[in-house]
Design a protein around this motif. Structure first.
Motif, PDB file in Angstrom:
ATOM      1  N   ASP A 101      -5.375   1.935  -7.709  1.00  0.00           N
ATOM      2  CA  ASP A 101      -5.824   2.591  -6.444  1.00  0.00           C
ATOM      3  C   ASP A 101      -7.367   3.175  -6.862  1.00  0.00           C
ATOM      4  O   ASP A 101      -7.790   4.362  -5.996  1.00  0.00           O
ATOM      5  CB  ASP A 101      -5.362   3.812  -6.769  1.00  0.00           C
ATOM      6  CG  ASP A 101      -5.832   4.665  -8.407  1.00  0.00           C
ATOM      7  OD1 ASP A 101      -6.738   3.598  -8.951  1.00  0.00           O
ATOM      8  OD2 ASP A 101      -4.933   5.999  -8.641  1.00  0.00           O
TER       9      ASP A 101
ATOM     10  N   ASP B 170       1.702   1.802   3.801  1.00  0.00           N
ATOM     11  CA  ASP B 170       3.435   1.046   3.595  1.00  0.00           C
ATOM     12  C   ASP B 170       4.359   1.680   3.136  1.00  0.00           C
ATOM     13  O   ASP B 170       5.588   1.739   4.104  1.00  0.00           O
ATOM     14  CB  ASP B 170       2.764  -0.338   3.293  1.00  0.00           C
ATOM     15  CG  ASP B 170       1.265  -0.836   3.712  1.00  0.00           C
ATOM     16  OD1 ASP B 170       1.539  -0.610   4.343  1.00  0.00           O
ATOM     17  OD2 ASP B 170       1.240  -1.629   3.278  1.00  0.00           O
TER      18      ASP B 170
ATOM     19  N   LEU C 103      -2.718   8.953   0.742  1.00  0.00           N
ATOM     20  CA  LEU C 103      -3.336   8.649   0.205  1.00  0.00           C
ATOM     21  C   LEU C 103      -3.692   9.556  -1.250  1.00  0.00           C
ATOM     22  O   LEU C 103      -3.865  10.206  -1.105  1.00  0.00           O
ATOM     23  CB  LEU C 103      -4.678   8.469   0.846  1.00  0.00           C
ATOM     24  CG  LEU C 103      -3.963   6.968   2.276  1.00  0.00           C
ATOM     25  CD1 LEU C 103      -5.274   7.210   3.493  1.00  0.00           C
ATOM     26  CD2 LEU C 103      -4.012   6.129   2.008  1.00  0.00           C
TER      27      LEU C 103
ATOM     28  N   ASN D 126       1.138  -0.874   0.420  1.00  0.00           N
ATOM     29  CA  ASN D 126      -0.140   0.124   0.322  1.00  0.00           C
ATOM     30  C   ASN D 126       0.962   1.081   0.243  1.00  0.00           C
ATOM     31  O   ASN D 126       1.947   1.329   0.541  1.00  0.00           O
ATOM     32  CB  ASN D 126      -0.721  -0.087   1.404  1.00  0.00           C
ATOM     33  CG  ASN D 126      -2.014  -1.092   1.049  1.00  0.00           C
ATOM     34  OD1 ASN D 126      -2.651  -0.622   0.585  1.00  0.00           O
ATOM     35  ND2 ASN D 126      -1.980  -2.038   1.458  1.00  0.00           N
ATOM     36  N   ASP D 127       0.076   2.342  -0.239  1.00  0.00           N
ATOM     37  CA  ASP D 127       0.695   3.651  -0.101  1.00  0.00           C
ATOM     38  C   ASP D 127       2.074   3.727   0.981  1.00  0.00           C
ATOM     39  O   ASP D 127       2.804   4.450   1.279  1.00  0.00           O
ATOM     40  CB  ASP D 127       0.439   4.860  -1.300  1.00  0.00           C
ATOM     41  CG  ASP D 127      -1.078   4.704  -0.608  1.00  0.00           C
ATOM     42  OD1 ASP D 127      -2.065   3.862   0.426  1.00  0.00           O
ATOM     43  OD2 ASP D 127      -1.766   5.378  -1.628  1.00  0.00           O
TER      44      ASP D 127
ATOM     45  N   THR E 289      -6.998   4.070  -1.014  1.00  0.00           N
ATOM     46  CA  THR E 289      -5.423   3.277  -0.958  1.00  0.00           C
ATOM     47  C   THR E 289      -5.265   2.992  -2.587  1.00  0.00           C
ATOM     48  O   THR E 289      -5.853   2.803  -3.481  1.00  0.00           O
ATOM     49  CB  THR E 289      -5.395   2.530   0.141  1.00  0.00           C
ATOM     50  OG1 THR E 289      -6.432   1.312  -0.325  1.00  0.00           O
ATOM     51  CG2 THR E 289      -5.530   2.723   1.231  1.00  0.00           C
ATOM     52  N   SER E 290      -3.631   3.356  -2.837  1.00  0.00           N
ATOM     53  CA  SER E 290      -2.758   2.832  -4.302  1.00  0.00           C
ATOM     54  C   SER E 290      -2.377   1.689  -3.456  1.00  0.00           C
ATOM     55  O   SER E 290      -1.600   1.356  -2.924  1.00  0.00           O
ATOM     56  CB  SER E 290      -1.940   3.883  -4.537  1.00  0.00           C
ATOM     57  OG  SER E 290      -2.886   4.509  -5.390  1.00  0.00           O
ATOM     58  N   ILE E 291      -2.249   0.320  -4.461  1.00  0.00           N
ATOM     59  CA  ILE E 291      -1.659  -0.950  -4.348  1.00  0.00           C
ATOM     60  C   ILE E 291      -0.374  -0.251  -5.241  1.00  0.00           C
ATOM     61  O   ILE E 291      -0.537  -0.390  -6.093  1.00  0.00           O
ATOM     62  CB  ILE E 291      -1.889  -1.954  -4.540  1.00  0.00           C
ATOM     63  CG1 ILE E 291      -3.415  -2.705  -3.128  1.00  0.00           C
ATOM     64  CG2 ILE E 291      -1.099  -3.254  -4.642  1.00  0.00           C
ATOM     65  CD1 ILE E 291      -2.649  -2.264  -2.035  1.00  0.00           C
TER      66      ILE E 291
ATOM     67  N   THR F 146      -5.530  -0.927   6.408  1.00  0.00           N
ATOM     68  CA  THR F 146      -7.101  -0.078   6.281  1.00  0.00           C
ATOM     69  C   THR F 146      -7.182   0.039   7.875  1.00  0.00           C
ATOM     70  O   THR F 146      -7.819   0.486   7.821  1.00  0.00           O
ATOM     71  CB  THR F 146      -7.696  -0.811   6.000  1.00  0.00           C
ATOM     72  OG1 THR F 146      -7.692  -1.527   4.617  1.00  0.00           O
ATOM     73  CG2 THR F 146      -9.145  -1.240   6.255  1.00  0.00           C
TER      74      THR F 146
ATOM     75  N   THR G  40     -11.349  -1.047   3.274  1.00  0.00           N
ATOM     76  CA  THR G  40     -11.363  -0.690   2.259  1.00  0.00           C
ATOM     77  C   THR G  40     -12.031  -1.845   1.110  1.00  0.00           C
ATOM     78  O   THR G  40     -12.221  -3.273   1.677  1.00  0.00           O
ATOM     79  CB  THR G  40      -9.837  -0.251   1.639  1.00  0.00           C
ATOM     80  OG1 THR G  40      -9.555  -2.075   2.658  1.00  0.00           O
ATOM     81  CG2 THR G  40      -9.557   0.720   2.396  1.00  0.00           C
TER      82      THR G  40
END
Length: 327
Positions: A113, A87, A239, A84-85, A261-263, A155, A203
């Motif tokens: 995202d 992280d 985020l 995740n962003d 969130t973005s992965i 999350t 999420t």
């Protein structure tokens, strides 16, 4: 002799006309559970790289998630990782659980995202206490039975911090006569469906099956995230703002503002430039391989791959984006 010269010249010309063969890539990517979306994304990545560079293999390696993947990639257990962003933001800053800033992290691409944070209330509970947004929750202090996602996941950290930005703590909710628990997504759905919680924070993709399951059991009401609370978590977890459309809203109430969130597919700066280039170019050239793995990934596009600013892009990825005219 002339025939030989002509043949040699023709062969040379043909060789020059052939496209250069992409470098074969045989690397591992650290994801999460073996049966979740990240494993499907890993399969899509493998298919894209195989299409770009025949003979390549991207091996999906299970993990406990993004925070663990930072360590796995840093130590060389995996060449690539998903996180995740938030992280990566925590790793870069050295925020707990990291003891010091993690240096040298680079991005290859945003994988998706579009997994926004949902605050889902039972409609009867929201109506009883006049709840339209989380600001109303903070003001009216109802005895809410709230369920976050599992403790330790990004999350749950985001949703706890969202309430904290509004001046609400877990202890406050308990003082109101409410309760707070931390449960995995499947258990959250069951709790809401069975009427054992009043508010759920998680999420989810728009159109996720759990939304249908819950809305069929009880009418739902989405609570919006106030701008000040959204800004606080956007800044802390890197985020993006998001609006859940009226069409995706399982209850009534139209569009609902929240965050998403973005992965991100990431590596260290030590990853070979050609490898980073080939992997990134594979997704740019074969987005259909990424989009085909799940309905949740159908939004995948080359243009969205570069929409992050948490960590710098790897030089190999930058080259691929520049060639594609995207950077």
């Amino acid at each position: 002799m002339n025939i030989l010269k002509i043949s040699a010249a023709a062969g040379l010309a043909l060789g020059l006309a052939l496209p250069a063969q992409a470098q074969t890539v045989n690397e591992s990517v650290c994801g999460a559970s073996p049966g979740g979306l990240w494993s499907l994304v890993g399969a899509g990545l493998d298919a894209a790289v195989k299409a770009e560079a025949p003979g390549s293999t991207i091996t999906y390696q299970t993990s406990s998630g993004g925070l663990a993947n930072v360590v796995q990639v840093q130590t060389g257990a995996c060449a690539l990782g998903m996180a995740n962003d938030g992280d990566l933001a925590f790793a870069k800053a050295g925020t707990d659980p990291f003891k010091a800033p993690v240096e040298g992290l680079t991005a290859l691409a945003v994988l998706y995202d579009w997994a926004p944070v949902w605050w889902i209330a039972r409609a009867d509970f929201a109506e009883e206490y006049g709840l339209e947004s989380l600001a109303d929750l903070a003001e009216k202090k109802p005895p809410v039975r709230l369920v976050f996602n599992r403790k330790g996941l990004l999350t749950s950290a985001i949703t706890e911090e969202t309430l904290a930005a509004l001046g609400v703590s877990i202890e406050d909710i308990e003082d109101w006569g409410g309760s707070v628990q931390f449960q995995a997504s499947g258990e959250q759905t069951t709790l809401m469906r069975d009427g054992r919680v009043d508010l759920l924070a998680n999420t989810l993709f728009e159109g996720h099956s759990s939304l249908t399951q819950m809305s069929e059991a009880t009418p739902l009401k989405l609570l919006s995230v106030p701008d000040d609370a959204a800004e606080a978590v956007i800044e802390k977890f890197s985020l993006k703002p998001w609006t859940i459309s009226a069409d995706a809203n399982p209850g009534e109430g139209g569009d609902v503002k929240t965050v998403t969130t973005s992965i991100i597919l990431f590596a260290t700066e030590e990853l070979d430039e050609e490898t980073a280039y080939t992997v990134t170019k594979a997704m740019l050239d074969h987005p259909d391989a990424m989009a085909a793995v799940s309905a949740a990934m159908s939004r995948f596009t080359p243009e969205g791959m570069k929409e992050q600013a948490v960590v710098p892009f790897h030089p190999g990825a930058i080259r691929a984006y520049e060639e594609a005219g995207l950077m």
